[in-house]
Design a protein around this motif. Structure first.
Motif, short mmCIF file in Angstrom:
data_model
loop_
_atom_site.label_atom_id
_atom_site.label_comp_id
_atom_site.label_asym_id
_atom_site.label_seq_id
_atom_site.Cartn_x
_atom_site.Cartn_y
_atom_site.Cartn_z
N CYS A 168 0.84 -1.21 0.00
CA CYS A 168 0.00 0.00 0.00
C CYS A 168 0.87 1.25 0.00
O CYS A 168 0.55 2.24 -0.66
CB CYS A 168 -0.94 0.00 1.20
SG CYS A 168 -2.22 -1.28 1.14
N GLY A 169 1.96 1.20 0.73
CA GLY A 169 2.93 2.31 0.71
C GLY A 169 2.38 3.65 1.11
O GLY A 169 2.81 4.69 0.57
N VAL A 170 1.45 3.67 2.07
CA VAL A 170 0.88 4.94 2.53
C VAL A 170 1.84 5.55 3.55
O VAL A 170 1.97 5.06 4.66
CB VAL A 170 -0.51 4.73 3.15
CG1 VAL A 170 -1.06 6.05 3.67
CG2 VAL A 170 -1.45 4.11 2.14
N ARG A 171 2.50 6.62 3.15
CA ARG A 171 3.47 7.27 4.03
C ARG A 171 2.86 8.53 4.64
O ARG A 171 2.23 9.32 3.95
CB ARG A 171 4.73 7.64 3.26
CG ARG A 171 5.82 8.31 4.12
CD ARG A 171 7.11 8.45 3.35
NE ARG A 171 7.67 7.15 3.02
CZ ARG A 171 8.41 6.41 3.86
NH1 ARG A 171 8.65 6.87 5.08
NH2 ARG A 171 8.88 5.25 3.48
N ILE A 172 3.05 8.67 5.94
CA ILE A 172 2.52 9.84 6.63
C ILE A 172 3.67 10.67 7.16
O ILE A 172 4.72 10.13 7.53
CB ILE A 172 1.56 9.44 7.76
CG1 ILE A 172 2.22 8.44 8.72
CG2 ILE A 172 0.28 8.88 7.22
CD1 ILE A 172 1.38 8.08 9.90
N PRO A 173 3.49 12.02 7.18
CA PRO A 173 2.32 12.73 6.69
C PRO A 173 2.16 12.61 5.17
O PRO A 173 3.14 12.44 4.46
CB PRO A 173 2.57 14.17 7.13
CG PRO A 173 4.04 14.27 7.23
CD PRO A 173 4.52 12.94 7.70
N LEU A 174 0.92 12.72 4.72
CA LEU A 174 0.65 12.59 3.30
C LEU A 174 1.30 13.73 2.52
O LEU A 174 1.50 14.83 3.04
CB LEU A 174 -0.86 12.61 3.06
CG LEU A 174 -1.68 11.50 3.72
CD1 LEU A 174 -3.17 11.71 3.41
CD2 LEU A 174 -1.23 10.12 3.25
N ASP A 175 1.61 13.44 1.29
CA ASP A 175 2.12 14.49 0.42
C ASP A 175 1.01 15.48 0.09
O ASP A 175 -0.18 15.12 0.07
CB ASP A 175 2.67 13.88 -0.87
CG ASP A 175 3.88 13.01 -0.63
OD1 ASP A 175 4.63 13.31 0.33
OD2 ASP A 175 4.09 12.04 -1.39
N PRO A 176 1.36 16.74 -0.16
CA PRO A 176 0.34 17.73 -0.52
C PRO A 176 -0.48 17.26 -1.71
O PRO A 176 0.06 16.77 -2.70
CB PRO A 176 1.16 18.99 -0.86
CG PRO A 176 2.43 18.81 -0.08
CD PRO A 176 2.71 17.33 -0.09
#
Length: 789
Positions: free
Chosen positions: A549-557
């Motif tokens: 999924c590769g959801v990195r936080i904080p999210l990119d703008p």
């Protein structure tokens, strides 16, 4: 060792304790074998003590300080506490269990004795309680027998002793890496300590010299706080001569952690009815973490705090008192007759936790109300014992709110889902004022609930056994957990302190979850290989989901908020797929449920711990230098360390040595170093180092400032409410004059000035109106003239 898990028995066989001589099956050797057994039982404790000595010696604790502190804890806290535990608790706890309970009771009696002793101006009178205990237990014939251990006091399986010892050693290493390595004892390195550490040190100094205590950083402000742990530090400092700094940064928490682990093990055995179950629950408690499936540093509802804490000594002290309360309630709420002394112990510990941590008694009230209701319905009778416990708890809670806390709310207010909004701001990189749709906010709250369900899904193993679900301890734990979750989601606080309600019941929730997991695995007759396989699938699933999924936080703008839910939807998909596969393989419904619970449990606590903690070795809130503006917006980002000015430690210690304890000091330091515009008012070093009250130093944590806070504000940057006082204080440093000095001395009672000379106006001649006593680096201390001007 028969209680050990089957897969451990062969490995633990060499460490199995031998039988006593004269008992069937005992090996030859007689007294020799018995002596070897007794020696072997002390090896785990010896290993823990050795580890403590090495860690503390490496990080700057002198042998003398360690010796005096250890002697005080042993003879002034643990041993007298053990004698009273044996007299009141009765039963047959092992020696280590008795010592753990004794340490806890000893802390409670120490604090409750120190309060009047300090109020009378004789702090060493705190020794009256251990000395009188020794005299009483030597003089009264009925009490003399309590000096000896029970005949079966060494019955603990050796493998259990080693496992608990290893957990303690882990906590020592964890403390060394997270705390000792990053929290120095000398200036200037100590200046980069975690932001709350000087605050704790300032309160310890206040309790060392004053009773009742006030906020030492703002003269006249009431200390509306759970301050009992600082009374313990103050008492220990008076008796041993060890600096409060060394006690807070190195020594005081270690015996608390050791006692907490042993008592939690006792609670675990009461709940799970086995050593193995207790060990699993204990490991889950220590290694607990929310199952974050994101890349990057999670915050808010995805950073459950561990039960052990150096950055919040109040949390550790409160947890230590609460553990034996739960232990006593397990026995007292049962159907069997109990010694009256246990009610006495319960009352003492309730009084102690009342001032140790404010979050425990409200949750206990909710749990006991639920137990009373269930017991009344179950037995069609008035449940006397739950109502007595409820009455004791209500009395302590009422006293705490009306007397200790003065009815103040300390920043707590009704603000539903504020913790989820702060979490969303952190995860999306948005600042204060950012708004989210109700659907996204509610979704984040549901993620919080889902994390709890994933981690504690073992509880579902009790669903098929209603008679176990209504056990008083199960009802108590589940009700406290539900109340804690509700408080965390409904209340608001500028520092997310409502999360303490959520974490208070974690250790006991872990035990109940393990209990349910063990029961359903046994009922479904699932073998160890199948359990390990299901757990392995859960671990692999966590790593795969995080990677794919590769959801990195904080999210990119520009990224959509909805992507935050993707990893958890993927995990739910894996769970449903597992159910389909197991049913297709013609596994029974019970067996399918057991395997899925094993898989989800592994995807929760253990897998998340390895995925999030191990790659970074060790991480702790203590290691971060916090940005107040980011924290208030939900961030926990580190900021570059600021240059630490020279001389503060030297000047502070000189002032402590040459001033009276009631002397009032004025300072021009109100803001954290590097955060002057706007001013982050969490400045506490002047008070912490000098152990003297300041007219105005940092005001961030005062009740006046906290209770004036409203959502959307940064509480640390709120202006000081008394402008006249602040102007009178600062005028002396910015534009010194005879009139300014006279007003500070005569109107406010100031006797000394603690000066950061970098913050003075160029050309300001303070020495013309006050007597310079010492200058060291960037700091100086002045004495105001007693008369004249």
């Amino acid at each position: 060792m028969a209680d050990a898990p089957p897969f451990l028995r062969s490995a633990l066989l060499p460490f199995a304790p031998t039988s006593e001589p004269g008992v069937a099956g005992s090996p030859p050797g007689g007294k020799r074998a018995s002596l070897l057994k007794r020696c072997s039982t002390w090896l785990p404790a010896t290993a823990v003590v050795a580890c403590v000595g090495v860690a503390l010696g490496f990080y700057g604790v002198s042998a003398a300080d360690l010796a005096f502190f250890s002697l005080y804890i042993a003879l002034g806290v643990a041993l007298p506490g053990l004698l009273w535990v044996r007299a009141l608790y009765r039963g047959t706890p092992t020696l280590m269990e008795g010592l753990a309970l004794g340490v806890t009771l000893g802390y409670a009696l120490e604090v409750l004795t120190y309060i009047p002793a300090r109020a009378l101006g004789v702090p060493l009178l705190v020794l009256a309680w251990p000395i009188s205990t020794y005299v009483l237990f030597l003089a009264v014939p009925r009490l003399r027998g309590h000096w000896r251990s029970a005949p079966d006091a060494d019955r603990t399986p050796l493998w259990w002793s080693w496992c608990t010892a290893l957990i303690m050693i882990y906590l020592i290493v964890w403390s060394a890496v997270n705390v000792f390595r990053t929290q120095a004892l000398t200036w200037p390195a100590i200046g980069t300590s975690f932001i709350d550490m000087p605050f704790h040190l300032a309160l310890a100094g206040e309790l060392k010299h004053h009773m009742p205590p006030m906020v030492p950083t703002v003269a006249g402000e009431p200390l509306v706080y759970h301050w009992f742990v600082y009374a313990h530090v103050a008492a220990a400092s008076w008796v041993t001569g060890v600096e409060p700094l060394v006690l807070l940064f190195r020594l005081s928490i270690l015996p608390m952690l050791a006692a907490l682990i042993v008592v939690l093990g006792m609670v675990g055995r009461r709940i799970t009815h086995s050593y193995a179950g207790a060990l699993a629950g204990l490991a889950s408690t220590v290694l607990i973490t929310a199952p974050s499936l994101y890349l990057g540093e999670a915050t808010g509802v995805f950073t459950w705090k561990t039960v052990q804490s150096w950055s919040s000594p109040t949390q550790t002290f409160g947890a230590l008192f609460f553990a034996p309360i739960v232990l006593l309630l397990i026995d007292l709420l049962g159907r069997k007759p109990q010694p009256r002394g246990r009610w006495v112990l319960l009352g003492i510990l309730l009084a102690a936790v009342m001032g140790a941590k404010a979050s425990y008694l409200p949750l206990l009230m909710a749990g006991l109300m639920a137990v009373a209701l269930v017991e009344a319905v179950r037995w069609f009778a008035l449940p006397r014992r739950p109502l007595v416990a409820l009455g004791l708890t209500a009395a302590c809670l009422l006293f705490a709110q009306c007397v200790l806390f003065g009815g103040a709310r300390q920043g707590i207010l009704i603000d539903p889902l504020s913790i989820t909004r702060l979490t969303l701001r952190s995860m999306t990189g948005l600042e204060i004022g950012a708004e989210f749709s109700p659907a996204v906010t509610i979704g984040a709250a549901l993620l919080c609930v889902l994390c709890g369900i994933i981690t504690w899904c073992g509880i579902f193993g009790l669903v098929g056994r209603p008679h176990l679900l209504v056990r008083p301890v199960v009802v108590l734990v589940l009700s406290m957990s539900a109340a804690g979750l509700a408080a965390a989601l409904v209340l608001g606080h500028p520092h997310q302190s409502q999360s303490y309600f959520l974490q208070a019941s974690y250790p006991y929730l872990a035990m109940v979850a393990v209990y349910g997991l063990v029961l359903i695995v046994r009922k479904a007759r699932v073998r160890f290989g199948a359990v390990a396989g299901a757990a392995g699938v859960g671990v692999v699933a966590v790593y795969a989901i995080r990677t794919l999924c590769g959801v990195r936080i904080p999210l990119d703008p520009g990224q959509d908020d909805i992507i935050l839910f993707l990893p958890y939807l993927a995990l739910l998909g894996v769970i449903l797929l597992a159910v389909v596969v197991l049913r297709a393989a013609r596994q029974s419904g019970l067996r399918t449920c057991a395997l899925v619970i094993c898989m989800v449990t592994a995807a929760g606590t253990p897998a998340a711990w390895f995925a999030r903690v191990m790659p970074g070795t060790f991480r702790s809130p203590v290691t971060a230098v916090q940005n107040p503006y980011g924290v208030a917006a939900g961030h926990n980002a580190a900021v570059p360390p600021q240059a630490i000015p020279e001389g503060a430690f030297t000047v502070g210690r000189w002032l402590r040595a040459h001033s009276a304890v009631d002397d009032l000091v004025a300072t021009n330091v109100h803001c954290r170093m590097g955060f002057e515009n706007p001013c982050d008012s969490r400045a506490f070093w002047a008070t912490a180092l000098s152990e003297r009250r300041m007219l105005v130093e940092g005001w961030a944590y005062t009740v006046t400032n906290m209770d004036s806070w409203r959502p959307g504000e940064v509480v640390e940057t709120r202006p000081f409410w008394d402008r006249d006082r602040l102007q009178a204080n600062d005028t002396v440093f910015l534009a010194p004059s005879a009139e300014a000095v006279r007003r500070l001395r005569d109107e406010y009672g100031v006797r000394w000035l603690f000066v950061d000379e970098r913050r003075m106006n160029p050309g300001a001649n303070l020495g013309a109106f006050a007597d310079l006593q010492l200058r060291a680096g960037d700091y100086a201390v002045y004495r105001l003239p007693a008369t004249g001007l």
